[in-house]
Design a protein around this motif. Structure first.
Motif, mmCIF file in Angstrom:
data_model
loop_
_atom_site.group_PDB
_atom_site.id
_atom_site.type_symbol
_atom_site.label_atom_id
_atom_site.label_comp_id
_atom_site.label_asym_id
_atom_site.label_seq_id
_atom_site.Cartn_x
_atom_site.Cartn_y
_atom_site.Cartn_z
ATOM 1 N N LEU A 85 0.812 -1.258 -0.061
ATOM 2 C CA LEU A 85 0.123 0.018 -0.147
ATOM 3 C C LEU A 85 0.686 1.060 0.166
ATOM 4 O O LEU A 85 0.340 1.970 -0.716
ATOM 5 N N PRO A 86 2.282 1.236 0.974
ATOM 6 C CA PRO A 86 3.136 2.931 0.880
ATOM 7 C C PRO A 86 3.072 2.945 -0.925
ATOM 8 O O PRO A 86 3.624 4.276 -0.876
ATOM 9 N N ASP A 87 3.375 1.642 -1.040
ATOM 10 C CA ASP A 87 4.107 1.526 -3.178
ATOM 11 C C ASP A 87 2.861 2.231 -3.711
ATOM 12 O O ASP A 87 3.676 3.194 -4.552
ATOM 13 N N LEU A 88 1.852 1.912 -3.684
ATOM 14 C CA LEU A 88 1.146 1.993 -4.647
ATOM 15 C C LEU A 88 0.598 4.251 -4.348
ATOM 16 O O LEU A 88 0.437 4.773 -5.126
ATOM 17 N N ALA A 89 0.401 4.608 -2.387
ATOM 18 C CA ALA A 89 1.139 5.399 -2.878
ATOM 19 C C ALA A 89 2.048 6.316 -3.400
ATOM 20 O O ALA A 89 1.631 7.877 -3.728
ATOM 21 N N LEU A 90 2.966 6.002 -3.285
ATOM 22 C CA LEU A 90 4.752 6.757 -3.582
ATOM 23 C C LEU A 90 3.998 6.605 -4.989
ATOM 24 O O LEU A 90 4.722 7.875 -5.320
ATOM 25 N N SER A 91 3.998 5.700 -6.312
ATOM 26 C CA SER A 91 3.791 5.851 -7.608
ATOM 27 C C SER A 91 2.596 7.238 -7.563
ATOM 28 O O SER A 91 2.777 7.096 -8.893
ATOM 29 N N ARG A 92 1.976 7.802 -6.971
ATOM 30 C CA ARG A 92 0.674 8.357 -7.469
ATOM 31 C C ARG A 92 0.714 9.834 -6.677
ATOM 32 O O ARG A 92 0.206 10.776 -6.664
ATOM 33 N N GLY A 93 2.143 9.593 -6.132
ATOM 34 C CA GLY A 93 2.654 10.890 -5.635
ATOM 35 C C GLY A 93 2.365 11.674 -4.540
ATOM 36 O O GLY A 93 2.712 12.504 -4.134
ATOM 37 N N ILE A 94 1.673 10.539 -4.079
ATOM 38 C CA ILE A 94 1.107 10.686 -2.173
ATOM 39 C C ILE A 94 2.783 10.318 -0.855
ATOM 40 O O ILE A 94 3.477 9.674 -1.071
ATOM 41 N N PRO A 95 3.082 11.753 -0.507
ATOM 42 C CA PRO A 95 3.571 11.187 0.927
ATOM 43 C C PRO A 95 3.939 10.308 1.403
ATOM 44 O O PRO A 95 2.406 10.289 2.060
ATOM 45 N N VAL A 96 4.473 9.584 1.656
ATOM 46 C CA VAL A 96 4.323 9.182 2.966
ATOM 47 C C VAL A 96 5.105 9.111 3.822
ATOM 48 O O VAL A 96 6.793 9.077 3.977
ATOM 49 N N ILE A 97 4.979 9.080 5.045
ATOM 50 C CA ILE A 97 5.776 9.271 6.487
ATOM 51 C C ILE A 97 5.748 7.393 6.964
ATOM 52 O O ILE A 97 4.402 7.344 7.481
ATOM 53 N N GLU A 98 7.110 7.300 7.459
ATOM 54 C CA GLU A 98 6.913 5.891 8.122
ATOM 55 C C GLU A 98 7.570 6.587 9.458
ATOM 56 O O GLU A 98 8.327 6.924 10.062
ATOM 57 N N VAL A 99 6.422 5.827 10.974
ATOM 58 C CA VAL A 99 6.938 5.761 12.212
ATOM 59 C C VAL A 99 7.144 5.052 12.723
ATOM 60 O O VAL A 99 6.419 3.885 12.696
ATOM 61 N N ASN A 100 8.220 4.318 13.252
ATOM 62 C CA ASN A 100 9.265 3.608 13.587
ATOM 63 C C ASN A 100 10.195 3.084 14.129
ATOM 64 O O ASN A 100 11.163 4.182 13.554
#
Length: 247
Positions: free
Chosen positions: A188-203
């Motif tokens: 799902l994060p890859d799907l977001a990134l492919s659409r230009g949507i910023p992805v923030i990882e908290v870990n």
């Protein structure tokens, strides 16, 4: 603003939600996790599998949402938030989140293994673990099973389709407490990134997502999430937040 949140075991671990590996008294440690979490295990010994899930259901009732869960719920005051969770507890709901999609099912949902009818009767209390407990029976004669996605089963269509839709419509995706190795959720994060949507990882730990994420926050959910949106706004962009956290 639309925010899609993908949560994993890390956020629940901060509340003390026990896992199979947290069996401190060794009661269940002699069993293979597959034996207790698969369609084969249920077919071969439904009494044992039912006892295991009743025990987990009981344990989760004793824990509370943490600051991470509550922060995500508070985001609803300023944004449209969809929580996509790999966890089977109900801590997001108990914290106040209204749109929660359970990709792997829930310890608080039960259904017939034959006719699929929802079973809404309250579960018996189980203050002490037992090796075997007979599951209830449905009116059709089938056994009542936990609403969990086991090994050998597909993700439920409804939550999965809702998750994909939420990611595609999001303005921001936050991925918290997940190892990013369990598919299809990890895609799902890859799907977001492919659409230009910023992805923030908290870990607190690096994951396979870390290199491609727009921003990385190396803190626990309970520490990072209550101020995350304010910090991102102050930084000016997710890219600037990543640079700041890396220094």
């Amino acid at each position: 603003m639309r925010i899609a949140v993908l949560s994993g075991a890390g956020i629940s671990a901060e509340s003390g939600v026990p896992t199979f590996r947290d069996d401190r008294n060794g009661f269940w440690s002699k069993y293979d996790p597959y034996e207790l979490s698969s369609t084969d295990g249920w077919k071969n010994n439904p009494e044992r599998v039912w006892a295991w899930y009743l025990w987990r259901h009981h344990l989760v009732l004793d824990v509370e949402p943490n600051d991470g869960h509550r922060a995500i719920a508070h985001w609803q005051d300023i944004a449209e938030v969809t929580v996509i969770t790999q966890n089977v507890d109900n801590l997001h709901e108990r914290a106040g989140s209204s749109d929660v999609q359970h990709l792997h099912g829930s310890l608080f949902e039960f259904r017939c293994d034959t006719c699929e009818r929802h079973f809404g009767d309250p579960m018996p209390d189980m203050p002490e673990p037992l090796h075997e407990v007979a599951p209830p029976r449905c009116g059709c004669g089938g056994l009542i099973r936990p609403g969990i996605v086991w090994f050998g089963e597909s993700l439920p269509d409804g939550p999965w389709n809702a998750a994909v839709d939420a990611v595609q419509r999001a303005d921001l995706m936050v991925v918290v407490g997940t190892s990013s190795v369990v598919y299809p959720a990890a895609g799902l994060p890859d799907l977001a990134l492919s659409r230009g949507i910023p992805v923030i990882e908290v870990n607190p730990l690096a994951t396979p997502l870390s290199e491609s994420a727009t921003a990385v926050v190396r803190e626990s959910a309970g520490v990072a999430l209550p101020t995350l949106l304010q910090r991102l706004a102050a930084a000016g962009s997710p890219s600037e937040e990543r640079a700041r956290k890396s220094n």
